[in-house]
Write a protein that holds these residues in place. Structure first.
Motif, PDB file in Angstrom:
ATOM      1  N   ILE A   1       2.273   1.749  -3.474  1.00  0.00           N
ATOM      2  CA  ILE A   1       1.406   2.273  -4.379  1.00  0.00           C
ATOM      3  C   ILE A   1       0.976   3.983  -4.172  1.00  0.00           C
ATOM      4  O   ILE A   1       0.875   4.702  -5.163  1.00  0.00           O
ATOM      5  CB  ILE A   1       0.033   1.526  -4.186  1.00  0.00           C
ATOM      6  N   VAL A   2       0.880   4.190  -2.943  1.00  0.00           N
ATOM      7  CA  VAL A   2       0.608   5.553  -2.633  1.00  0.00           C
ATOM      8  C   VAL A   2       1.806   6.375  -3.178  1.00  0.00           C
ATOM      9  O   VAL A   2       1.752   7.499  -3.637  1.00  0.00           O
ATOM     10  CB  VAL A   2       0.277   5.781  -1.120  1.00  0.00           C
TER      11      VAL A   2
ATOM     12  N   ARG B   1      -4.737   3.262  -7.486  1.00  0.00           N
ATOM     13  CA  ARG B   1      -5.577   3.258  -6.662  1.00  0.00           C
ATOM     14  C   ARG B   1      -7.013   3.165  -7.017  1.00  0.00           C
ATOM     15  O   ARG B   1      -7.836   2.526  -6.056  1.00  0.00           O
ATOM     16  CB  ARG B   1      -5.443   4.606  -5.754  1.00  0.00           C
TER      17      ARG B   1
ATOM     18  N   ASP C   1       1.011  -1.192   0.207  1.00  0.00           N
ATOM     19  CA  ASP C   1      -0.011   0.012  -0.012  1.00  0.00           C
ATOM     20  C   ASP C   1       0.924   1.362   0.011  1.00  0.00           C
ATOM     21  O   ASP C   1       0.490   2.240  -0.802  1.00  0.00           O
ATOM     22  CB  ASP C   1      -0.919   0.031   1.325  1.00  0.00           C
TER      23      ASP C   1
ATOM     24  N   ALA D   1       1.886   6.919  -6.710  1.00  0.00           N
ATOM     25  CA  ALA D   1       0.737   7.853  -7.294  1.00  0.00           C
ATOM     26  C   ALA D   1       1.151   9.088  -6.853  1.00  0.00           C
ATOM     27  O   ALA D   1       0.995  10.131  -7.650  1.00  0.00           O
ATOM     28  CB  ALA D   1      -0.354   7.443  -6.773  1.00  0.00           C
ATOM     29  N   ARG D   2       1.797   9.447  -5.635  1.00  0.00           N
ATOM     30  CA  ARG D   2       2.192  10.936  -5.176  1.00  0.00           C
ATOM     31  C   ARG D   2       3.298  11.401  -6.204  1.00  0.00           C
ATOM     32  O   ARG D   2       3.393  12.709  -6.393  1.00  0.00           O
ATOM     33  CB  ARG D   2       2.867  10.611  -3.748  1.00  0.00           C
TER      34      ARG D   2
ATOM     35  N   SER E   1      -5.526  -5.107  -1.868  1.00  0.00           N
ATOM     36  CA  SER E   1      -4.291  -4.922  -0.964  1.00  0.00           C
ATOM     37  C   SER E   1      -4.820  -4.116   0.396  1.00  0.00           C
ATOM     38  O   SER E   1      -4.339  -4.294   1.387  1.00  0.00           O
ATOM     39  CB  SER E   1      -3.289  -4.174  -1.541  1.00  0.00           C
ATOM     40  N   LEU E   2      -5.528  -3.167   0.214  1.00  0.00           N
ATOM     41  CA  LEU E   2      -6.009  -2.434   1.210  1.00  0.00           C
ATOM     42  C   LEU E   2      -6.913  -3.064   2.200  1.00  0.00           C
ATOM     43  O   LEU E   2      -7.055  -3.046   3.509  1.00  0.00           O
ATOM     44  CB  LEU E   2      -7.086  -1.221   0.849  1.00  0.00           C
TER      45      LEU E   2
ATOM     46  N   TYR F   1      -5.440  -2.156  -5.921  1.00  0.00           N
ATOM     47  CA  TYR F   1      -5.333  -1.468  -4.453  1.00  0.00           C
ATOM     48  C   TYR F   1      -6.396  -1.961  -3.513  1.00  0.00           C
ATOM     49  O   TYR F   1      -6.158  -1.864  -2.283  1.00  0.00           O
ATOM     50  CB  TYR F   1      -5.322  -0.054  -4.853  1.00  0.00           C
ATOM     51  N   GLN F   2      -7.701  -2.222  -3.865  1.00  0.00           N
ATOM     52  CA  GLN F   2      -8.720  -2.356  -3.051  1.00  0.00           C
ATOM     53  C   GLN F   2      -8.590  -3.842  -2.196  1.00  0.00           C
ATOM     54  O   GLN F   2      -8.636  -3.920  -1.116  1.00  0.00           O
ATOM     55  CB  GLN F   2     -10.004  -2.468  -3.770  1.00  0.00           C
TER      56      GLN F   2
ATOM     57  N   ASP G   1      -0.675   5.576 -11.040  1.00  0.00           N
ATOM     58  CA  ASP G   1      -1.710   5.345 -10.036  1.00  0.00           C
ATOM     59  C   ASP G   1      -2.769   4.330 -10.182  1.00  0.00           C
ATOM     60  O   ASP G   1      -3.477   4.593 -11.045  1.00  0.00           O
ATOM     61  CB  ASP G   1      -2.376   6.882 -10.110  1.00  0.00           C
TER      62      ASP G   1
END
Length: 239
Positions: free
Chosen positions: A96-97, A108, A93, A100-101, A116-117, A113-114, A106
């Motif tokens: 990934i963030v 997300r 996570d 994207a930053r 993994s979250l 991503y969902q 990206d």
């Protein structure tokens, strides 16, 4: 009877290091930069906490039944499973963030991503915290059936209770599992008050968890009133 207070204080101090301090180690690990120091240090808690839980289990009462030992192993396995799941998914996570930053990629909005979250913030947290609370309940139950008697070094139990109460509050707030932590804390606190001052002096495990839960419940109450709920620290930009 000095060994149990020392174990309890060592356990509380270890949670301070491996649960709170580790949060501030989010910078790249030089030997494998996709990992952070937080990820690497996160490999240690099962090797530290499970032996400590076992030592406290051994010293929290006289003798043990097969049922208690099986319960310990199952709860410890649940704790380790949740910790391992959270560690891996949280590392992914964070990557990934970060991607994207920095406008690299990206993902997300994707199912990747969902998923993994889900393993990180939900299943991993709940498995780990159910195991943790179960182990605490088992220690209190074991001591309840066979109190160890009067102990010395009560200052160590008091200090440990305050430290662990703060860690407990932070862990369940940031973990998004207040629905587990708050009711359990209230139950242990009620049990401590029910036992009474005179009897609880013979039950150091209950005294430790009771004081920790008192500190945590007060912090939960303050946090909940201030924010009109229980948002995670990261949601209010405190981490």
């Amino acid at each position: 009877m000095n060994r149990l207070p020392v174990l309890i204080l060592t356990f509380a101090l270890s949670t301070l290091v491996f649960i709170l301090v580790v949060v501030f180690l989010r910078f790249p690990f030089p030997f494998y930069p996709l990992l952070s120091y937080q990820d690497v240090v996160g490999l240690l808690p099962p090797l530290v906490f499970i032996p400590m839980y076992w030592l406290m289990f051994r010293h929290a009462g006289m003798g043990s039944s097969l049922g208690q030992e099986v319960a310990f192993m199952l709860l410890a396995a649940l704790w380790v499973e949740g910790q391992a799941m959270h560690l891996a998914a949280n590392s992914i996570d964070n990557l990934i963030v970060a991607l994207a930053r920095h406008l690299v990629l990206d993902v997300r909005p994707s199912d990747l991503y969902q998923l993994s979250l889900f393993f990180d913030e939900y299943l991993g947290h709940y498995l780990m915290h159910v195991g943790m609370l179960g182990l605490a309940a088992l220690l209190v139950y074991r001591e309840w059936r066979a109190p160890v008697g009067l102990v010395t070094m009560r200052w160590a139990i008091v200090l440990a209770g305050v430290i662990y109460g703060i860690v407990y509050f932070c862990l369940f707030i940031e973990g998004g599992t207040v629905a587990l932590g708050l009711p359990f804390g209230l139950a242990i606190l009620a049990l401590s008050l029910l036992v009474g001052r005179r009897t609880i002096s013979q039950r150091p495990m209950l005294a430790f968890f009771g004081l920790a839960c008192l500190v945590a419940v007060l912090l939960f109450a303050g946090w909940g009133l201030y924010w009109s709920g229980f948002p995670q620290f990261s949601e209010v930009r405190l981490l």
